[in-house]
Write an enzyme that holds these catalytic residues in place. Structure first.
Site, mmCIF file in Angstrom:
data_model
loop_
_atom_site.group_PDB
_atom_site.id
_atom_site.type_symbol
_atom_site.label_atom_id
_atom_site.label_comp_id
_atom_site.label_asym_id
_atom_site.label_seq_id
_atom_site.Cartn_x
_atom_site.Cartn_y
_atom_site.Cartn_z
ATOM 1 N N LYS A 93 38.811 82.964 123.616
ATOM 2 C CA LYS A 93 37.529 82.703 122.952
ATOM 3 C C LYS A 93 37.664 82.935 121.458
ATOM 4 O O LYS A 93 37.186 82.142 120.645
ATOM 5 C CB LYS A 93 36.433 83.613 123.520
ATOM 6 C CG LYS A 93 35.889 83.128 124.847
ATOM 7 C CD LYS A 93 34.994 84.177 125.499
ATOM 8 C CE LYS A 93 34.720 83.792 126.943
ATOM 9 N NZ LYS A 93 34.249 84.905 127.751
ATOM 10 N N GLN B 50 31.402 90.206 127.927
ATOM 11 C CA GLN B 50 32.300 89.715 128.983
ATOM 12 C C GLN B 50 32.006 90.402 130.314
ATOM 13 O O GLN B 50 31.919 91.638 130.376
ATOM 14 C CB GLN B 50 33.760 89.947 128.548
ATOM 15 C CG GLN B 50 34.799 89.390 129.485
ATOM 16 C CD GLN B 50 34.853 87.863 129.514
ATOM 17 O OE1 GLN B 50 34.447 87.180 128.567
ATOM 18 N NE2 GLN B 50 35.326 87.311 130.607
ATOM 19 N N ASP C 146 25.511 82.820 126.522
ATOM 20 C CA ASP C 146 25.851 82.635 127.936
ATOM 21 C C ASP C 146 24.677 82.042 128.725
ATOM 22 O O ASP C 146 24.863 81.547 129.835
ATOM 23 C CB ASP C 146 26.169 84.002 128.580
ATOM 24 C CG ASP C 146 27.661 84.264 128.695
ATOM 25 O OD1 ASP C 146 28.422 83.303 128.869
ATOM 26 O OD2 ASP C 146 28.048 85.442 128.615
HETATM 27 N N1 GUN Z 1 33.518 86.299 132.803
HETATM 28 C C1 GUN Z 1 34.072 85.171 133.285
HETATM 29 N N2 GUN Z 1 33.427 84.083 132.829
HETATM 30 C C2 GUN Z 1 32.446 84.527 132.021
HETATM 31 C C3 GUN Z 1 31.445 83.876 131.250
HETATM 32 O O1 GUN Z 1 31.312 82.646 131.210
HETATM 33 N N3 GUN Z 1 30.628 84.698 130.534
HETATM 34 C C4 GUN Z 1 30.730 86.051 130.568
HETATM 35 N N4 GUN Z 1 29.862 86.754 129.841
HETATM 36 N N5 GUN Z 1 31.643 86.680 131.290
HETATM 37 C C5 GUN Z 1 32.495 85.920 132.000
#
Ligand code: GUN
Length: 300
Positions: A54, A98, A121
């Site tokens: 990311k 996350q 998100d």
């Molecule tokens: N963990 C795995 N995929 C994601 C996601 O798309 N967002 C978040 N916040 N955590 C994750």
């Protein structure tokens, strides 16, 4: 294989390119740089890889990337205090915590502490409600990516029969809401659905998001349907050698590809779209925060 392959890698690269172009324009015309803060608690190896990717892709798009790594044992109050700081910070337009979080932390309390306008998100309860009522929301990244690929293939989705297999809060439910918003006739199928094969066979659009390897076989697919496979499952691959594994989706690719009109592969389908849509959401959040027009083609 009869079906067209939907190349998620190429599609995601195109989305990232369009985001980068608009980020450059934002800087040139308005002097604004979108910023994304990612909070990682603990040292889960898969989460570390996601967060690293990311960060790289955020910077490649010309945005500011802020990473906050906290100890696995962090007190909930300290995590909430960090989120409050990020909520108040004008250079941060998007915040992502996350998941999963260590078990001593209340995931929904933490997510709902994020300013909904910065919730890239789309997991905050306000955004869930806004999406469900057809209002302007931040939309979860994976369903947004699926929607972009479907619109690209079909243009107008209205009147199409869509079946979403899986009812998770992160993919199944928001996906169904987005398809409904685009005037599809939507069914959510799940583990208790009766005659699920007949339900799936009705669909012009199948979204598989259950997390069970290859559970949707080709003979459930209506000829010519578009199949979007969100699953990422690791299964044994003895043909590659002892102890080896390979990634497969929730759809049995070979049999489905023989019947479908178009299909996403695993890997290389939906997966790369998630981070691309996270960047798109960060740009959208930045535009909204500054009262500017939303980026075209990058929102739901
Ligand atoms: N963990 C795995 N995929 C994601 C996601 O798309 N967002 C978040 N916040 N955590 C994750």
């Amino acid at each position: 294989m009869a079906a067209d392959l939907i190349d998620g890698k190429a599609f995601a690269a195109d989305v990232r390119g369009r985001v980068a172009t608009q980020v450059a324009r934002l800087q040139e015309v308005h002097g604004i740089t979108p910023g994304l803060a990612v909070v990682l608690v603990g040292e889960d190896p898969a989460s570390q890889v996601y967060v690293k990717n990311k960060g790289i892709q955020t910077k490649e798009a010309g945005m500011a990337s802020f990473e906050h790594k906290l100890d696995a044992g962090v007190a909930e109050a300290d995590l909430l205090a960090l989120i409050a700081d990020l909520n108040a910070d004008p250079v941060v337009h998007g915040i992502l915590v996350q998941l999963p979080l260590p078990s001593h932390l209340d995931e929904s309390l933490v997510i709902n502490a994020i300013d909904p306008a910065k919730d890239v998100d789309g997991f905050h309860i306000s955004n869930v409600g806004l999406l469900a009522t057809g209002q302007k929301a931040m939309v979860p990244c994976t369903p947004l990516g699926c929607l972009m690929m479907l619109r690209d293939r079909h243009g107008d989705l209205s009147g199409m029969e869509a079946v979403v297999v899986g009812r998770s809060n992160i993919v199944g439910k928001p996906m169904a809401q987005l398809l409904l918003r685009d005037s599809c006739t939507v069914t959510i199928a799940h583990s208790r659905t009766k005659d699920i094969e007949d339900v799936v066979r009705r669909a012009d659009i199948v979204i598989a998001a259950v997390g069970r390897a290859q559970m949707v076989p080709g003979d459930w697919i209506k000829p010519g349907a578009t199949v979007i496979d969100v699953g990422i499952n690791r299964i044994p691959a003895p043909e590659k050698g002892e102890g080896k594994t390979r990634l497969v989706g929730d759809v049995d690719f070979d049999s489905a590809a023989a019947v479908a009109g178009a299909i996403t592969p695993v890997p290389g389908g939906v997966g790369p779209m998630t981070i691309a849509c996270l960047l798109a959401n960060t740009l959208t959040a930045c535009c909204r925060a500054n009262g500017l027009a939303e980026p075209e083609g990058l929102t739901a």
